[in-house]
Design an enzyme around this catalytic site. Structure first.
Site, mmCIF file in Angstrom:
data_model
loop_
_atom_site.group_PDB
_atom_site.id
_atom_site.type_symbol
_atom_site.label_atom_id
_atom_site.label_comp_id
_atom_site.label_asym_id
_atom_site.label_seq_id
_atom_site.Cartn_x
_atom_site.Cartn_y
_atom_site.Cartn_z
ATOM 1 N N PRO A 89 -4.356 6.076 82.383
ATOM 2 C CA PRO A 89 -4.506 5.304 81.139
ATOM 3 C C PRO A 89 -4.709 6.207 79.920
ATOM 4 C CG PRO A 89 -5.933 4.411 82.864
ATOM 5 C CD PRO A 89 -5.359 5.693 83.388
ATOM 6 N N GLU A 116 -11.750 6.474 89.641
ATOM 7 C CA GLU A 116 -11.980 6.782 88.227
ATOM 8 C C GLU A 116 -11.055 7.881 87.713
ATOM 9 O OE1 GLU A 116 -13.882 4.848 86.061
ATOM 10 O OE2 GLU A 116 -13.615 3.724 87.915
ATOM 11 N N ARG A 154 17.690 5.177 85.928
ATOM 12 C CA ARG A 154 18.841 4.419 85.412
ATOM 13 C C ARG A 154 19.590 5.169 84.319
ATOM 14 N NH1 ARG A 154 18.134 2.016 80.719
ATOM 15 N NH2 ARG A 154 19.551 0.269 80.959
ATOM 16 N N ASP A 169 21.840 0.319 75.212
ATOM 17 C CA ASP A 169 20.515 -0.269 75.346
ATOM 18 C C ASP A 169 19.856 -0.592 74.024
ATOM 19 O OD1 ASP A 169 20.550 -0.135 78.030
ATOM 20 O OD2 ASP A 169 19.313 1.665 78.184
#
Ligand code: 9D3
Length: 256
Positions: A89, A116, A154, A169
């Protein structure tokens, strides 16, 4: 051209489904992307196969042990000299631009965190890039690793057909996509825009660009601020703003 990815995780079984089907499954079968899954627990030496321990200084949660992670990574390094990407994160948020850079590499090592996180000394010595996939809390780095693999794979040559080539895209041209329609021509009394039935390629292109701009303006105006627009496109955008302004004031939707 081909990409080798080694993934270090406590839950290698989680990867089987998502990476075995559809476009990525085919790319693996074709050898365009090669994914090796490694269970971190297999690099323990103790009887209880312990991968984590309590944090020094106290507090909740557990920390992944640096000695176990180092043993795993030193082994993988024998065959893979690519950057070590730690999914956390605290990392930089994954964007299409970063995915393109990673797709140009021939080897990658992904480390999925759990608990953690990992011991800071291992991070300092081994981790090259830290990546998040967005500002929300998941239970581990496995889903983010799969998202990263899907996003990067991809882009490799031969993974997408010429039909839906990655150069078309949204996020590559910096705009959201225009609406799409297929048969039937009338669905619940709603008609397909007539320009799409006209066969006039130039007009269709222009309509699509305009609807792309409309969607982007409505949903992601931040994307319009972060890129230069050609004079043509800028004029089209001004038309859209005029139309949408008229639309909102029509029928007393906006009180004067
Ligand atoms: C108690 C503090 N938490 C930080 C908000 C600790 C914590 C929560 C969740 C530590 C790890 C995780 C598990 N998530 C990931 O490993 C993760 C993740 C995510 O949760 N969101 C977006 N991207 C990522 S990449 C790895």
């Amino acid at each position: 051209m081909a990409l080798d990815i080694d993934v270090l995780t406590l839950f290698p079984e989680m990867f089987a489904g998502p990476l075995s089907h559809s476009i990525i499954g085919r790319a693996r079968n074709q050898g365009i992307v090669q994914i090796s899954l490694w269970n971190i627990r297999d690099f323990t030496l103790d009887k209880h196969r312990i991968v984590d321990d309590t944090p020094y200084g106290g507090g909740p949660g557990m920390v992944m042990k640096p000695d176990v992670l180092a043993r795993a990574l030193d082994f993988i390094r024998l065959d893979n000299s690519g950057p070590v990407i730690y999914l956390t994160p605290q990392g930089q948020t994954l964007a299409q631009s970063a995915a393109s850079k990673l797709a140009a590499k021939s080897q990658l090592i992904l480390l999925c965190g759990h608990y953690e996180g990992i011991d800071e000394r291992f991070r300092a010595l081994y981790v090259d890039i830290e990546m998040s996939i967005g500002d929300y809390v998941l239970t581990g780095g496995e889903l983010p690793a799969m998202v990263l693999i899907d996003t990067v794979a991809r882009l490799l040559t031969g993974v997408l057909g010429a039909e839906d080539s990655a150069t078309e895209d949204s996020f590559s041209n910096g705009l959201l996509e225009h609406p799409h329609y297929t048969r039937p021509r009338v669905f619940r009394e709603m008609e397909v825009p007539s320009v799409l039935l006209s066969g006039h390629h130039g007009q269709i292109q222009r309509w699509r660009l305009k609807e792309s701009l409309r969607r982007t303006l409505e949903r992601r105006p931040d994307l319009l601020d972060s890129q230069p627009l050609s004079k043509d496109v800028h004029e089209l955008l001004e038309d859209v703003k005029q139309e949408d302004c008229k639309e909102r004031t029509k029928g007393g939707l906006v009180e004067q």
